[in-house]
Design a protein around this motif. Structure first.
Motif, PDB file in Angstrom:
ATOM      1  N   UNK A 160      66.297  65.398 104.347  1.00  0.00           N
ATOM      2  CA  UNK A 160      67.545  64.651 104.329  1.00  0.00           C
ATOM      3  C   UNK A 160      68.140  64.718 102.921  1.00  0.00           C
ATOM      4  N   UNK A 161      69.299  64.099 102.766  1.00  0.00           N
ATOM      5  CA  UNK A 161      69.894  63.966 101.440  1.00  0.00           C
ATOM      6  C   UNK A 161      68.973  63.141 100.555  1.00  0.00           C
ATOM      7  N   UNK A 162      68.850  63.512  99.281  1.00  0.00           N
ATOM      8  CA  UNK A 162      67.985  62.804  98.344  1.00  0.00           C
ATOM      9  C   UNK A 162      68.746  61.678  97.640  1.00  0.00           C
ATOM     10  N   UNK A 163      68.042  60.571  97.409  1.00  0.00           N
ATOM     11  CA  UNK A 163      68.518  59.557  96.477  1.00  0.00           C
ATOM     12  C   UNK A 163      68.262  60.067  95.058  1.00  0.00           C
ATOM     13  N   UNK A 164      68.926  59.494  94.086  1.00  0.00           N
ATOM     14  CA  UNK A 164      68.818  60.001  92.710  1.00  0.00           C
ATOM     15  C   UNK A 164      67.670  59.386  91.923  1.00  0.00           C
ATOM     16  N   UNK A 165      66.972  58.397  92.495  1.00  0.00           N
ATOM     17  CA  UNK A 165      65.980  57.652  91.730  1.00  0.00           C
ATOM     18  C   UNK A 165      64.875  58.493  91.130  1.00  0.00           C
ATOM     19  N   UNK A 166      64.337  59.453  91.890  1.00  0.00           N
ATOM     20  CA  UNK A 166      63.221  60.262  91.394  1.00  0.00           C
ATOM     21  C   UNK A 166      63.631  61.057  90.157  1.00  0.00           C
ATOM     22  N   UNK A 167      64.774  61.732  90.235  1.00  0.00           N
ATOM     23  CA  UNK A 167      65.245  62.511  89.089  1.00  0.00           C
ATOM     24  C   UNK A 167      65.595  61.598  87.915  1.00  0.00           C
ATOM     25  N   UNK A 168      66.196  60.459  88.211  1.00  0.00           N
ATOM     26  CA  UNK A 168      66.583  59.523  87.157  1.00  0.00           C
ATOM     27  C   UNK A 168      65.362  59.028  86.385  1.00  0.00           C
ATOM     28  N   UNK A 169      64.289  58.697  87.127  1.00  0.00           N
ATOM     29  CA  UNK A 169      63.061  58.228  86.467  1.00  0.00           C
ATOM     30  C   UNK A 169      62.441  59.328  85.616  1.00  0.00           C
ATOM     31  N   UNK A 170      62.388  60.541  86.159  1.00  0.00           N
ATOM     32  CA  UNK A 170      61.797  61.652  85.420  1.00  0.00           C
ATOM     33  C   UNK A 170      62.568  61.914  84.130  1.00  0.00           C
ATOM     34  N   UNK A 178      55.247  74.014  91.795  1.00  0.00           N
ATOM     35  CA  UNK A 178      55.213  74.019  90.329  1.00  0.00           C
ATOM     36  C   UNK A 178      56.068  72.879  89.777  1.00  0.00           C
ATOM     37  N   UNK A 179      55.666  72.310  88.648  1.00  0.00           N
ATOM     38  CA  UNK A 179      56.440  71.212  88.058  1.00  0.00           C
ATOM     39  C   UNK A 179      57.893  71.606  87.799  1.00  0.00           C
ATOM     40  N   UNK A 180      58.794  70.688  88.084  1.00  0.00           N
ATOM     41  CA  UNK A 180      60.211  70.879  87.791  1.00  0.00           C
ATOM     42  C   UNK A 180      60.529  70.073  86.536  1.00  0.00           C
ATOM     43  N   UNK A 204      68.923  70.119  92.346  1.00  0.00           N
ATOM     44  CA  UNK A 204      67.937  71.161  92.061  1.00  0.00           C
ATOM     45  C   UNK A 204      66.606  70.843  92.738  1.00  0.00           C
ATOM     46  N   UNK A 205      66.198  69.572  92.694  1.00  0.00           N
ATOM     47  CA  UNK A 205      64.976  69.145  93.387  1.00  0.00           C
ATOM     48  C   UNK A 205      65.070  69.437  94.875  1.00  0.00           C
ATOM     49  N   UNK A 206      66.213  69.079  95.461  1.00  0.00           N
ATOM     50  CA  UNK A 206      66.398  69.265  96.901  1.00  0.00           C
ATOM     51  C   UNK A 206      66.309  70.745  97.276  1.00  0.00           C
ATOM     52  N   UNK A 207      66.937  71.595  96.472  1.00  0.00           N
ATOM     53  CA  UNK A 207      66.917  73.029  96.757  1.00  0.00           C
ATOM     54  C   UNK A 207      65.493  73.576  96.706  1.00  0.00           C
ATOM     55  N   UNK A 208      64.747  73.192  95.677  1.00  0.00           N
ATOM     56  CA  UNK A 208      63.357  73.654  95.543  1.00  0.00           C
ATOM     57  C   UNK A 208      62.512  73.181  96.719  1.00  0.00           C
ATOM     58  N   UNK A 209      62.648  71.912  97.086  1.00  0.00           N
ATOM     59  CA  UNK A 209      61.795  71.357  98.128  1.00  0.00           C
ATOM     60  C   UNK A 209      62.201  71.842  99.516  1.00  0.00           C
TER      61      UNK A 209
END
Length: 262
Positions: free
Chosen positions: A126-136, A176-178, A192-197
């Motif tokens: 599904x569409x990703x929320x931004x929280x994971x990228x924001x925390x990283x 691999x780590x992003x 970018x996370x969504x595309x990789x996953x």
């Protein structure tokens, strides 16, 4: 030593042993031996956290999972959340949970996040929320993309429950780590996370051997009877409306009780 978490790992391993699941782990070397990272995992079923936890155990790591705050209303879950140091998230006001998660990451913890927030009925991303990228980005740690596939055959939304000894094959694939530049835009990072996953998920799905046409747990794209992403979105909207109606009825009932006591 975390006795409650350790006990849960043993219970999860025992449950999978009884069920005869055939777990395959790939890419475990991508889980850092130490240091903080966001573990971003797809969400297709109610039990997909168990094979993920068992995969992390292979690397002698544990994750602080971000979980729905509603679980805190259940006594046993409140105990488990507290003693496993999970992070309860109130979706209407998640700032406190966010700060706890970032602090955990900075102190070298792994934080498990479902970027989709809820189970995907289509079994596609599904569409990703931004929280994971924001925390990283804020904590300065990488995102480790993880795909769990097969666990949804046991228990998910809109499909037959198969919690017995069905010897279901389950794949846990660790990518691999992003890593993001400190000045990266959070929306670009999320995309970018969504595309990789998405590529990772399709590869795992294509490699999965046991996927009969018409099966309720197989995505429509692969010939299964699961809803398409568009159909799934409609079902999710209906679910959300039903939950909102139940919450409103509950609030009205509580208000009525309070007024009756006056």
């Amino acid at each position: 030593m975390e006795p409650v978490y350790r006990t849960l790992e043993l219970i999860a391993a025992s449950i999978h042993g009884v069920q005869g699941t055939r777990r395959t782990y790939t890419g475990l070397e991508n889980i850092p031996a130490e240091g903080g990272a966001v573990i971003a995992v797809n969400h297709t079923g109610f039990t997909d956290f168990m094979p993920l936890g068992l995969a992390l155990r292979q690397r002698r790591r544990r994750a602080r999972f971000m979980v729905k705050s509603e679980l805190m209303d259940i006594g046993i879950m409140r105990f488990l959340v507290k003693h496993c140091r999970a992070v309860p998230v109130d979706r209407s006001a998640g700032a406190d949970a966010y700060r706890v998660a970032v602090d955990d990451l900075r102190s070298g913890e792994l934080v498990g996040v479902y970027p989709e927030a809820t189970i995907s009925r289509s079994f596609e991303l599904k569409e990703f929320k931004t929280g994971a990228a924001r925390m990283a980005l804020e904590a300065g740690v990488p995102v480790i993309p993880v795909i769990v596939w097969g666990a949804h055959r046991q228990w998910t939304k809109g499909a037959t429950r198969r919690m017995g000894r069905h010897r279901i094959p389950i794949r846990v694939d660790v990518g691999e780590p992003i890593r993001f530049d400190a000045d990266s835009d959070v929306h670009d990072a999320t995309a970018a996370m969504h595309e990789v996953m998405a590529e990772q998920l399709h590869r795992v799905q294509d490699d999965y051997q046991d996927a009969p046409a018409g099966a309720d747990w197989v995505p429509a794209r692969l010939g299964g009877s699961a809803p398409t992403p568009e159909q799934a979105l409609g079902l999710e909207d209906a679910d959300a409306a039903e939950k909102a109606a139940r919450r409103a009825a509950k609030r009205a009932k509580n208000l009525e009780k309070k007024q009756g006591k006056k």
